[in-house]
Each structure stands twice: as structure tokens, then as C-alpha cells.
Scaffold this motif. Structure first.
Motif, short mmCIF file in Angstrom:
data_model
loop_
_atom_site.label_atom_id
_atom_site.label_comp_id
_atom_site.label_asym_id
_atom_site.label_seq_id
_atom_site.Cartn_x
_atom_site.Cartn_y
_atom_site.Cartn_z
N SER A 26 -9.16 8.59 4.65
CA SER A 26 -9.08 9.82 3.87
C SER A 26 -9.70 11.00 4.61
CB SER A 26 -9.79 9.62 2.53
OG SER A 26 -9.11 8.66 1.74
N LYS A 51 0.81 -1.22 0.00
CA LYS A 51 0.00 0.00 0.00
C LYS A 51 0.85 1.27 0.00
CE LYS A 51 -3.50 2.45 2.77
NZ LYS A 51 -2.68 3.58 3.24
N SER A 92 -5.45 5.64 9.77
CA SER A 92 -5.96 4.33 9.37
C SER A 92 -6.79 3.68 10.47
CB SER A 92 -4.79 3.40 9.00
OG SER A 92 -4.07 3.90 7.89
N PHE A 106 -5.86 -3.14 6.38
CA PHE A 106 -5.34 -1.86 6.86
C PHE A 106 -4.44 -1.98 8.09
CE2 PHE A 106 -8.28 -0.19 3.88
CZ PHE A 106 -7.88 1.12 3.62
N TYR A 114 -6.74 2.92 -3.08
CA TYR A 114 -6.25 1.63 -2.62
C TYR A 114 -7.38 0.82 -2.00
CZ TYR A 114 -4.43 -1.78 0.66
OH TYR A 114 -4.23 -2.93 1.37
N GLY A 115 -8.17 1.46 -1.12
CA GLY A 115 -9.28 0.76 -0.48
C GLY A 115 -10.28 0.24 -1.50
N ALA A 143 -5.15 6.56 -0.62
CA ALA A 143 -5.74 5.63 0.35
C ALA A 143 -7.13 5.19 -0.09
CB ALA A 143 -5.80 6.27 1.74
N GLY A 203 -10.92 2.86 3.76
CA GLY A 203 -10.20 3.85 2.98
C GLY A 203 -10.84 5.23 3.08
#
Length: 447
Positions: free
Chosen positions: A399, A47, A404, A270, A61-62, A58, A395
Motif C-alpha cells: 500500500s 486477491k 508487492s 503475495f 486483503y493482507g 491490498a 500488505g
């Protein structure tokens, strides 16, 4: 020979055959599930570098981590119906070879859209693997032994998290070798072995007890006889696979599993990011500390099914485990000290992962034949959608907050909703049982 002596002899033969099946079959099934989880979750270790090297945010990615489960989910039922038709051995081997190739192809990702595309294709390739394994369990093991068998299979993802995270962290340190990034080596070196495992399964995995050379004829018959104990009910229901999808208990089990996956898969994807934000910089140490989740899952799948085997109140047990997940997630939010949070990773994974064999044991008691192939795949399909939603919500939470760990609020909410559905599942199972009794032919009662 008296009937009681005959029964004791049959029981002893079945115990011997079951032990052989556990020792010879489960390692092969566990090996392929280990590889699937390794290939599925290694993206979590990549990640941070994907963000630096390719600019994948993020939230992106999620979305990409979770979209794997969309393709997987949509093809679950059709894939498992094919497994029922052609045999699980051929189908599982095909799945392994195709997804191993696609996992290795992740090394060619260039940005967000190629990341999304290969993740979707990876999910499509792997679709049907887990329900095919669960379907095989219904062919081999008596209901009382199934939660143990499923628990052993679930040690595979636990070991994948426990071994795979440190291994992946070490591979990431090959960054720059032969002009490749560390994450490219990660996908390549963990994808290619899956193809080899798929070839091994083609030759070594027996589909049903009568195909196993390491069982005697009597042992194979004993396993097959106990695998479907209620033959009258199985004959009435097993030919109508659509009926399995309409049963309220099947739908409710799928919804509870969905909420579990929202919570648990989000945590899995995560955890490395959370640990990095706790000021741990070494990729190897991030991998080592992330393996705490694997420790929790391993303890859960080894301990929880053995306690469940001794009990009779399935839904009460399910509620206790879901409640434990709620409490551990709340404590994680309240305490921020690294050692405490590492301990809570273990506890959260114990409840979130340990409960998984219970879902399948409850479902397998109600489904046989093609209904098992369709119903188990349907439950897994619903759960896999949770596997998409969870990382995506995590995610979004990161954000919005920059942290996280804020994703643990998702764990609390999803687990509470799952807990509220457990009483409804209990009522549905009881209603289904009453309906079966009313439809039971009189000849069955006389027998």
C-alpha cells in the motif's frame, strides 16, 4: 543368542516397522495437510478479483489473509490437549470436516467484514491440526527418524503450492459459469473435497502403532519402544504440560519460528500479486509461475532433513539455513529481471520452507507425552501469529509503495532477527540438558 544378535534383530524389526509406518501413515497425514494448505492459500489467487469484484484493498486483503492465523493460534494449545485426551484420529477428522465446510463458505463473501469473519472462523476450525500431526509423530517414530517423517509431511504444502496454484488458476477461468465468479468456484471446488478427506481419516487413520492392523504385534511394540527412548525422563516430565510452556528453549524455538513465518507466509500470500506486477496477465500463467515457490519448498523439505539427520549440531544447521534466507531475500531486492526473480522465489522457498522440519525435530527431542502435545502446540501458536503479521506487513508495504515485491524487505528484517536468536536457543538447550543431567537419579546412571 548373544545380546548383540538380539540388538541387531530388534534394529532390523524396527527398520521394517518404520518403513511400513512411513508408507502407510505419512500419506494420510500428508493428504490432510495438503488440503489444509490448499484451502488456506487459495485466497492468494483470488486477491486481484476480490479487489475488482468486492473492492477489497491490498491492506484489507493482507489483514484478512493473516487474521486466519489469529483464531488458529489462540486455540492451538487447548485444541491439542483435546487431541491428547480423545485421540488424534477423531480430532483431526473433526478439524478437516469443519474447516472444509467453512472454506467452501468463502464463496459467499460480500465485502471486507464478511471476508474477515470467515477467515477467522476458518482459522478457529483448523486450530490444532498441525500440532496434532506433530504429536502423532512423537507416538510413532524414533527421534532419529522424526525429521524425515516431518519432511515428508511438509511435502504436502509444497505440492499444494506446486499443484494448487496452476489448478486454482485454471478454476478461476470458470468465471461466469452458472452465474458465479471464478473465485467462488475456487473456494467451492477446493473446500468440498476436504470434507470427504475428513471422513476417510475417521475410518483409516490409526492413532498409535498398536491400533494399526498392518503392523504385527512385535512391530508395533518396536515402534512404541523407540518413540520414547528416555523413559525415565519422560515419566518425570510428561505429566506436567505447563512446564513445557515455561522452558526457555520452547519459547525461543517459537520466536524463531514466528519470525520465519512472518517472512515465509508473507511471500506465499503475495507471490501471485508480485508475478502479476511483472506483466503476467493470464490467471493460469500466474498460477504456473507462482508454483515456483512450491518447487523450492519441495526441494527444501526433501533435502534439508536428510542432511540434518547426519549432523549433530542442530542450532548451527538452523543458523546456516536462516542465513541462506537472508541472502536470498537481499538478492531478490537487488535484481528485478523476471527469470532471476523466479529463480530467487525457488531459493527463498528452499531455505524458508526447508528449515521447518528442523524446528520440529529439535523440539521433539525435548518433549514427550502431554508435554509434546502442549509444547508443540505452543510453538505452533507463536509461529501462527507470525502467519498473521507477515501478510499484514506485506500488505502495508504494498500500500505504501504500490509494489508487492517491496514486502521482501520484511523477509530480510525478520530473518536477521531470527538469526540473532539462534545462539540464544543453543545456550538454552545446553542449559536444559545440564539441568536434566543434574536431576538424573543415580539408578539411571548405574543402568
Amino acid at each position: 543368542m548373544t545380546p548383540s544378535m538380539t540388538d541387531r534383530g530388534t534394529d532390523a524389526l524396527h527398520r521394517i516397522a518404520t518403513r511400513k509406518a512411513m508408507l502407510r501413515l505419512i500419506p494420510l497425514m500428508g493428504l490432510i495437510y495438503f488440503m489444509s494448505y490448499l484451502d488456506r492459500t487459495n485466497v492468494s489467487l483470488a486477491k486481484a478479483r476480490l479487489a475488482v469484484d468486492l473492492g477489497i484493498s491490498a491492506a484489507a486483503y493482507g489483514f484478512g489473509a493473516g487474521i486466519f492465523f489469529v483464531g488458529y493460534a489462540l486455540l492451538e494449545v487447548p485444541s491439542n490437549l483435546v487431541a491428547h485426551r480423545v485421540g488424534p484420529r477423531r480430532w483431526i477428522a473433526r478439524i478437516a470436516i469443519s474447516w472444509g465446510a467453512l472454506s467452501a463458505a468463502m464463496m459467499f463473501v460480500q465485502g471486507e467484514y464478511s471476508f474477515y469473519t470467515i477467515r477467522v472462523l476458518l482459522g478457529i476450525a483448523e486450530a490444532g491440526l498441525f500440532p496434532a500431526l506433530m504429536y502423532m509423530i512423537t507416538l510413532w517414530f524414533a527421534p532419529k527418524d522424526r525429521s524425515i517423517a516431518v519432511g515428508w509431511i511438509y511435502t504436502a504444502p509444497a505440492l499444494a503450492l506446486f499443484i494448487g496454484n496452476p489448478l486454482g488458476g485454471a478454476i478461476m477461468q470458470l468465471d461466469g459459469l452458472a452465474g458465479l465468479h471464478g473465485w467462488q468456484w475456487l473456494f467451492l471446488l477446493e473446500g468440498l473435497p476436504t470434507i470427504v478427506v475428513g471422513v476417510i481419516l475417521w475410518f483409516k487413520l490409526p492413532e498409535k502403532p498398536s491400533d494399526a492392523r498392518w503392523l504385527s504385534v512385535d512391530e508395533a511394540r518396536a515402534l512404541e519402544a523407540r518413540a520414547v527412548p528416555d523413559s525415565a525422563r519422560a515419566n518425570r516430565l510428561s505429566n506436567d504440560w505447563v512446564a513445557a510452556l515455561k522452558q526457555p528453549a520452547t519459547v525461543l524455538t517459537g520466536l524463531i519460528y514466528f519470525l520465519n513465518q512472518v517472512a515465509f507466509v508473507g511471500v506465499v500470500f503475495f507471490v501471485p500479486a508480485m508475478i502479476q506486477q511483472m506483466h503476467v496477465q493470464s490467471p493460469f500463467m500466474v498460477g504456473v509461475l507462482s508454483s515456483s515457490v512450491g518447487v523450492g519448498v519441495l526441494l527444501g523439505v526433501l533435502i534439508v532433513p536428510r542432511i540434518h539427520r547426519r549432523g549433530t549440531h542442530d542450532c548451527l544447521y538452523l543458523g546456516v539455513l536462516t542465513g541462506g534466507l537472508v541472502v536470498s531475500a537481499i538478492l531478490f531486492i537487488l535484481y528485478t529481471w523476471l527469470p532471476v526473480r523466479l529463480a530467487l522465489f525457488v531459493i527463498t522457498a528452499f531455505f524458508g520452507g526447508g528449515v521447518l522440519p528442523v524446528y520440529w525435530a529439535i523440539s521433539m527431542k525435548r518433549l514427550q507425552g502431554i508435554q509434546a502435545a502442549a509444547g508443540l502446540a505452543f510453538i505452533n501458536m507463536i509461529g501462527l501469529i507470525g502467519g498473521f503479521v507477515g501478510p499484514y506487513l506485506f500488505g502495508l508495504a504494498e500500500s505504501a509503495s504500490g509494489k508487492s515485491a517491496s514486502g521482501f524487505s520484511v523477509v530480510v528484517i525478520a530473518s536477521i532477527l531470527g538469526l540473532l536468536l539462534v545462539p540464544l536457543l543453543s545456550q538454552a538447550i545446553q542449559s536444559e540438558g545440564r539441568e536434566v543431567n543434574l536431576n538424573q537419579p543415580l539408578v539411571d546412571a548405574e543402568q
